[in-house]
Design an enzyme around this catalytic site. Sequence first.
Site, PDB file in Angstrom:
ATOM      1  N   HIS A  96      -1.115  21.253  30.842  1.00 36.39           N
ATOM      2  CA  HIS A  96       0.219  21.838  30.986  1.00 36.39           C
ATOM      3  C   HIS A  96       1.266  20.736  30.755  1.00 36.39           C
ATOM      4  CE1 HIS A  96       3.726  23.842  32.587  1.00 36.39           C
ATOM      5  NE2 HIS A  96       3.043  24.974  32.549  1.00 36.39           N
ATOM      6  N   GLU A 145       2.823  27.056  24.887  1.00 35.10           N
ATOM      7  CA  GLU A 145       4.033  27.073  25.717  1.00 35.10           C
ATOM      8  C   GLU A 145       5.042  26.060  25.174  1.00 35.10           C
ATOM      9  OE1 GLU A 145       3.064  28.514  29.996  1.00 35.10           O
ATOM     10  OE2 GLU A 145       2.681  26.389  29.866  1.00 35.10           O
TER      11      GLU A 145
HETATM   12  P1  PGA Z   1       7.802  30.146  33.092  1.00 36.56           P
HETATM   13  O1  PGA Z   1       6.599  29.084  33.119  1.00 36.56           O
HETATM   14  O2  PGA Z   1       7.192  31.516  32.933  1.00 36.56           O
HETATM   15  O3  PGA Z   1       8.484  29.975  34.434  1.00 36.56           O
HETATM   16  O4  PGA Z   1       8.665  29.804  31.945  1.00 36.56           O
HETATM   17  C1  PGA Z   1       5.458  29.240  32.319  1.00 36.56           C
HETATM   18  C2  PGA Z   1       4.528  28.078  32.508  1.00 36.56           C
HETATM   19  O5  PGA Z   1       4.998  26.928  32.574  1.00 36.56           O
HETATM   20  O6  PGA Z   1       3.293  28.253  32.611  1.00 36.56           O
END
Ligand code: PGA
Length: 219
Positions: A96, A145
Amino acid sequence: MTKPLIIANWKANKTLAEAKSWAEELVQNWPTGVEQEVILAPSFPHLSFFRQFLNEKNLPLKLCAQDVSRFPQGPYTGEVAAESLIGLADYVLIGHSERRNNFQESDGILKEKVERAKSANLKVIYCISEKDVSVPSGVSVIGYEPLFAIGSGQPDTPQNANHVAEGFKNQLSLPVVYGGSVKPDNAQSFMQEPNLDGLLVGGASLKASEFLEILKNAA
Ligand code: PGA
């Protein structure tokens, strides 16, 4: 096509009492005929409560750790070894951007983490924030992401997310989920894209009602 995956990433949020009331609300309002694989990633201390709760309530949620040590069991105070997650988690999040950026986790460290996770039979959800990033072997799911979209309320466009996912699928044939400001009102637009296999939801998973709304809209 694999079963769609809807993943709730709580990050470093919730007391145990708050986790319990979220769980009760979820079970009371669980919709009939959920077809997705629903995965919850709470903080480490809450995994054990959820494992027992899900068994008791017969709720088909899978559990995910938010991180794992790159070391095996041993003298590593504060770390959580992959072996310690056996029986508690089915999946683990690795890579992440919050770990890469706040904890200086390099590609080399992430590769070691994937190896540790695999040795404990945990399925790895490997997060990347852009295309052309190397993905270690042994990963089960890719989480795309983009940095600008995380926690900002500004999601990527479904078309661009689909395009990035397509690139990874062509190389690796793995399911790809999209994460970054997913909300009940945009969940469906991502799920309609042919190369997206699910959603990774942060902030909007913290309220059970909002997360249930996402599940319904992403059906
Ligand atoms: P968010 O985070 O939905 O608050 O944008 C997603 C993540 O970082 O997994």
